[in-house]
Structures are given as C-alpha cells and as structure tokens.
Design an enzyme around this catalytic site. Structure first.
Site: not given
Length: 249
Positions: A29, A186, A219
């Site tokens: 991320s 995701d 995610h």
C-alpha cells in the site's frame, strides 16, 4: 508530504548509517508507493524491490475515499483530537481495505447478539455484526493514532504519482528486479493501475515480474496472508522468484 519526500528521508537515514546497498526493499500500500520511489531515486542502492498492492499513481477513486475519511476527521469540532472523526474515518477506510466477499464470509447478515447469531432471528434493536466490527476497529484505531498523522499520511497517498518527475529525472533501471504483487480481490488498487506500473518500470529497463497474492480479504491481503507473502519475500531474496501465482492454503 509525498511518498517521494518519505523516500528521500529514508535515503538520508541510510546515508547517515553508512548503508550503501539494501538487499531487498518491500512494502504494501503506502509502503509500496515509497518502495517505488526509492527504486527510482536510487536504483543502484535498491536492486530488488517488491511493491505490493500499490499503483503507478493514486486513482480518482482512491483520492475520493481518502477525502471522505479526512472530512470526518477535519469536520470533527474537537480536531486535532477528533476521536469520533478518526473512528469514523477508519471505519470508512476499512470498507475499502476489505473485499465484499471477505465481509460476507466473516459477518454475513448475522446480528451481534449471541441470542440471535446463527439462528436467523431478527430484532430491530440488535446491531448487525459487521457494524459492531467496524465500530470496534474504528474506536481502537482512534485510541492509538494521531488525527494529524492520519491527515498527513492519506494526503501522501493522494499525491503518489511516479510520472510526476520531469522526463530527464528518471534513471536507467537496467539491472534492477521488481516484483509487482497484485491481490486479485483488491477493490481499492485496481488491476489496471498495477498493470500501468509494470509497463512504466519496464519502459525504464527494469525486469518486472507480476505476481498474484491470492486472498479473499482484498487490499488487506498483504497483512492477512503472512505465510504466503513470507514465501514470496524469501523467494525474492534468493532471486529465484518467477512470474506466477502464490496461493496460501
């Protein structure tokens, strides 16, 4: 503050420690965004990079979700304390970090009360389990995190764009190895933005492998699939990772 700024601060810290080369830099991320910037700023220092669930540039959808979360914080009249705003912001964010299938699998339409859970009974006074799950994580986050840091970090993610530098600022990435790790479920970082990342890095000469990390969680898979990701990192450290699928059983 942008991921470029964060990467430069890491470079200064490593220089002060006398570190000339890093075996492997990996991040998920926002951490993946910073890892990408480190690669472009100092490719000789970071010959191997693993970027996980991180795009070439933050999309309008990502920026929009971060904006809504920040609104909850900044419109809290107690800011910069903003405990309620920070809790709500985290609850909003968690809905983007977890895939719909993950939430359905874990919570479904079950209520939070033990008298109703699992029996299909309905009470208008009983909250749904997914609601109490979000509130719990939001409140716990608000107890441990600073609202000003939250605003700063989400804005850093918004500003991420590897193509922001002038063309003559990019260095030759020949000799560097990149593992672009995608999570198929995701919903925050889409596959198109990660495909664009691979294309961009290859245009600069990097050897890019696209790898799927299988996870129902979306995610947050880079946080939940610890064993599978550990195998990826070990494989990358041994420089033997190939394009393919790593599936956690």
């Amino acid at each position: 503050v942008t991921p470029w700024d964060q990467a430069r601060s890491i470079l200064m810290a490593l220089a002060s420690l006398g570190v000339a080369e890093v075996e492997l830099v990996a991040g998920g991320s926002l951490g993946g965004m910073v890892a990408q910037c480190l690669l472009l700023l100092a490719p000789k220092m970071f010959p191997r990079v693993m970027t996980i669930a991180a795009p070439l540039a933050s999309t309008a959808s990502m920026i929009g979700w971060n904006h809504v979360a920040r609104e909850a914080v900044l419109r809290d009249t107690t800011y910069p304390t903003a405990r309620s705003g920070l809790s709500i912001a985290r609850q909003i964010a968690r809905m983007t970090y977890r895939a719909p299938a993950s939430l359905q699998l874990r919570h479904g339409r079950r209520s939070a009360g033990p008298l109703h859970e699992g029996y299909g009974a309905f009470s208008p006074r009983m909250p749904y389990r997914v609601a109490t799950y979000l509130r719990h994580h939001g409140d716990r986050f608000a107890d441990d995190f600073d609202a000003r840091s939250y605003v700063c970090l989400t804005l850093a993610m918004d500003h991420h764009d590897l193509e922001r530098l002038p063309p003559d600022a990019y260095r030759d990435l020949n000799g560097t190895r990149v593992w672009n790790v995608r999570i198929p479920t995701d919903t925050l970082v889409d596959s198109a933005s990660q495909a664009a990342l691979s294309e961009f890095l290859r245009s600069l000469g990097a050897d890019v492998s696209e790898v799927d990390l299988e996870s129902v969680h979306g995610h947050d898979g880079f946080l939940t699939e610890v064993q599978a990701l550990g195998r990826m990192i070990k494989s990358a450290m041994e420089s033997g990772a190939k394009e393919g699928r790593y599936i956690e059983s």
